[in-house]
Scaffold this motif. Sequence first.
Motif, PDB file in Angstrom:
ATOM      1  N   ALA A 108      17.887 -76.620 -29.050  1.00 24.19           N
ATOM      2  CA  ALA A 108      18.458 -77.965 -29.175  1.00 24.19           C
ATOM      3  C   ALA A 108      18.428 -78.729 -27.856  1.00 24.19           C
ATOM      4  O   ALA A 108      18.058 -79.894 -27.810  1.00 24.19           O
ATOM      5  N   SER A 109      18.798 -78.075 -26.786  1.00 27.52           N
ATOM      6  CA  SER A 109      18.881 -78.790 -25.517  1.00 27.52           C
ATOM      7  C   SER A 109      17.709 -78.472 -24.603  1.00 27.52           C
ATOM      8  O   SER A 109      17.516 -77.336 -24.184  1.00 27.52           O
ATOM      9  N   CYS A 110      16.915 -79.511 -24.337  1.00 30.10           N
ATOM     10  CA  CYS A 110      15.787 -79.337 -23.432  1.00 30.10           C
ATOM     11  C   CYS A 110      15.347 -80.705 -22.945  1.00 30.10           C
ATOM     12  O   CYS A 110      15.525 -81.706 -23.629  1.00 30.10           O
ATOM     13  N   ASP A 111      14.780 -80.734 -21.746  1.00 29.78           N
ATOM     14  CA  ASP A 111      14.479 -82.017 -21.121  1.00 29.78           C
ATOM     15  C   ASP A 111      13.055 -82.489 -21.378  1.00 29.78           C
ATOM     16  O   ASP A 111      12.816 -83.603 -21.814  1.00 29.78           O
ATOM     17  N   SER A 112      12.106 -81.631 -21.105  1.00 32.68           N
ATOM     18  CA  SER A 112      10.711 -82.025 -21.263  1.00 32.68           C
ATOM     19  C   SER A 112      10.125 -81.302 -22.471  1.00 32.68           C
ATOM     20  O   SER A 112      10.640 -80.274 -22.897  1.00 32.68           O
ATOM     21  N   PRO A 113       9.033 -81.831 -23.018  1.00 32.77           N
ATOM     22  CA  PRO A 113       8.332 -81.130 -24.103  1.00 32.77           C
ATOM     23  C   PRO A 113       7.997 -79.694 -23.702  1.00 32.77           C
ATOM     24  O   PRO A 113       8.146 -78.773 -24.500  1.00 32.77           O
ATOM     25  N   ARG A 114       7.586 -79.533 -22.470  1.00 32.76           N
ATOM     26  CA  ARG A 114       7.231 -78.193 -21.992  1.00 32.76           C
ATOM     27  C   ARG A 114       8.420 -77.242 -22.113  1.00 32.76           C
ATOM     28  O   ARG A 114       8.290 -76.123 -22.593  1.00 32.76           O
ATOM     29  N   ASP A 115       9.600 -77.735 -21.691  1.00 34.46           N
ATOM     30  CA  ASP A 115      10.806 -76.899 -21.783  1.00 34.46           C
ATOM     31  C   ASP A 115      11.192 -76.636 -23.227  1.00 34.46           C
ATOM     32  O   ASP A 115      11.633 -75.536 -23.580  1.00 34.46           O
ATOM     33  N   CYS A 116      11.057 -77.644 -24.055  1.00 35.11           N
ATOM     34  CA  CYS A 116      11.372 -77.476 -25.475  1.00 35.11           C
ATOM     35  C   CYS A 116      10.499 -76.386 -26.092  1.00 35.11           C
ATOM     36  O   CYS A 116      10.988 -75.531 -26.841  1.00 35.11           O
ATOM     37  N   LEU A 117       9.222 -76.423 -25.771  1.00 38.47           N
ATOM     38  CA  LEU A 117       8.305 -75.428 -26.334  1.00 38.47           C
ATOM     39  C   LEU A 117       8.625 -74.027 -25.825  1.00 38.47           C
ATOM     40  O   LEU A 117       8.611 -73.057 -26.577  1.00 38.47           O
ATOM     41  N   VAL A 118       8.927 -73.941 -24.538  1.00 42.71           N
ATOM     42  CA  VAL A 118       9.278 -72.634 -23.978  1.00 42.71           C
ATOM     43  C   VAL A 118      10.548 -72.108 -24.643  1.00 42.71           C
ATOM     44  O   VAL A 118      10.632 -70.939 -25.013  1.00 42.71           O
ATOM     45  N   ASN A 119      11.521 -72.987 -24.833  1.00 45.17           N
ATOM     46  CA  ASN A 119      12.751 -72.576 -25.527  1.00 45.17           C
ATOM     47  C   ASN A 119      12.463 -72.084 -26.942  1.00 45.17           C
ATOM     48  O   ASN A 119      12.986 -71.048 -27.365  1.00 45.17           O
ATOM     49  N   LEU A 120      11.658 -72.857 -27.650  1.00 49.06           N
ATOM     50  CA  LEU A 120      11.300 -72.456 -29.010  1.00 49.06           C
ATOM     51  C   LEU A 120      10.611 -71.096 -29.017  1.00 49.06           C
ATOM     52  O   LEU A 120      10.943 -70.220 -29.819  1.00 49.06           O
ATOM     53  N   ALA A 121       9.665 -70.932 -28.115  1.00 50.64           N
ATOM     54  CA  ALA A 121       8.915 -69.667 -28.055  1.00 50.64           C
ATOM     55  C   ALA A 121       9.845 -68.505 -27.739  1.00 50.64           C
ATOM     56  O   ALA A 121       9.767 -67.436 -28.350  1.00 50.64           O
ATOM     57  N   GLU A 122      10.768 -68.736 -26.795  1.00 54.22           N
ATOM     58  CA  GLU A 122      11.672 -67.644 -26.423  1.00 54.22           C
ATOM     59  C   GLU A 122      12.636 -67.325 -27.559  1.00 54.22           C
ATOM     60  O   GLU A 122      12.980 -66.168 -27.787  1.00 54.22           O
ATOM     61  N   ALA A 123      13.062 -68.360 -28.277  1.00 57.37           N
ATOM     62  CA  ALA A 123      13.931 -68.133 -29.430  1.00 57.37           C
ATOM     63  C   ALA A 123      13.177 -67.347 -30.505  1.00 57.37           C
ATOM     64  O   ALA A 123      13.720 -66.432 -31.130  1.00 57.37           O
ATOM     65  N   TYR A 124      11.913 -67.690 -30.685  1.00 54.01           N
ATOM     66  CA  TYR A 124      11.081 -67.014 -31.685  1.00 54.01           C
ATOM     67  C   TYR A 124      10.926 -65.527 -31.342  1.00 54.01           C
ATOM     68  O   TYR A 124      11.123 -64.649 -32.187  1.00 54.01           O
ATOM     69  N   ILE A 125      10.617 -65.282 -30.081  1.00 53.02           N
ATOM     70  CA  ILE A 125      10.431 -63.902 -29.622  1.00 53.02           C
ATOM     71  C   ILE A 125      11.744 -63.117 -29.743  1.00 53.02           C
ATOM     72  O   ILE A 125      11.759 -61.972 -30.186  1.00 53.02           O
ATOM     73  N   ASP A 126      12.811 -63.773 -29.350  1.00 53.45           N
ATOM     74  CA  ASP A 126      14.134 -63.171 -29.467  1.00 53.45           C
ATOM     75  C   ASP A 126      14.471 -62.768 -30.887  1.00 53.45           C
ATOM     76  O   ASP A 126      14.984 -61.678 -31.142  1.00 53.45           O
TER      77      ASP A 126
END
Lengths: 199, 199
Positions: A79-97
Amino acid sequence: MARRSDHSREEIKEMALNAAQEILDREGAKKLSARRVASEIGYTVGTLYLVFKNQLEMVLHINALTLDEMNEWLAERSASCDSPRDCLVNLAEAYIDYAIKKQERWNLLFDTVAEGEERLPDWYEERLGRLFGQVEQVLAPLKSGHDEIEVQRAARVLWASVHGICTLKLRHRLVLAGGQSTEEMAQMLIDNFLAGFGQ
Amino acid sequence: MARRSDHSREEIKEMALNAAQEILDREGAKKLSARRVASEIGYTVGTLYLVFKNQLEMVLHINALTLDEMNEWLAERSASCDSPRDCLVNLAEAYIDYAIKKQERWNLLFDTVAEGEERLPDWYEERLGRLFGQVEQVLAPLKSGHDEIEVQRAARVLWASVHGICTLKLRHRLVLAGGQSTEEMAQMLIDNFLAGFGQ
DNA sequence: ACCTGAACACCGTTCAAGT
DNA sequence: ACCTGAACACCGTTCAAGT
């Protein structure tokens, strides 16, 4: 022992799916059987076949629940992220988690192959679409104009890639990679991919 | 009916693996069972357990043969190419082709999960290494100096990504992608990835 | 020594028969 | 009408007993 009319068909279905998820989480996919689920809810095997056409259909319903859970998990955690890059990294890490925390559900979700290359049911595809939708939302601002199709394609390519990293890593197919973690791999992918996308 | 001393242990092993591959190709992974393999080579189930510790070990040996076959297939089909980009596209297309043509072997290769997150056997990892090696060879010239580790990492990230595209597409998890083919997706991945790599 | 085959504890799926 | 439970055709794995 449950008797007739104790539960409606819908109730039996729900009880069965709940029992199935518990068996899956606690004992793994190998222990998940129609007989086992039936006995867990106090019914006979035959009863399960009044409610599901066969085992594959039951698994598809379990997978739908998994997709719901995963979609929610991703939405919360990214939900919370500043740049598209950060959003994608967050999504990826959530997915892996999610994959790590719920390995058995995750494996069942992607290993299940529909008989004879049929399409998956609509309610299944709809949930897959929602998963990709979360990636599309992040990618959309990067593409000038409203080239929706291109964003859809990029979202699928990128997410399939994250998925590949995740599945190969969890199954020990990425040996000798210089000790790189799954998260580092996903970041490398995202950074390189974004370098080429939307320029 | 085969009698004792008709064949050495090594011969039985080879016969079993050949029979297993035939069953796999002709009837699918579901039909592949120890009992079936045994009867196909004219021995009793018990005999298979003199030669393989259990079913998982037999499957791992089948997978080793699949990896050999795939490594050869990739080497042949990606031999002639002009730019690194073309080499990678060729490799990806060869990989996708193999997965389609030998779906059952390919599924067995990647679905098999080692019991309790053990490492895979050395002879298995060695073959995986050779697969990634083919990608490393293409990427190496793009990285100035001799940053071997970085090339190894990139090869794994890129190949895991191609793998993800391939597996999700074959299993119908990439719905609504604007009719993009697996090959087009792999190209999009490679082009975007290369934009960020080695610059 | 080498292999068998029966045993054990399971499967998915179907369907006549019981309440 | 609803559910059972027995039947059918399979599984993986083990190990005493036969040749």
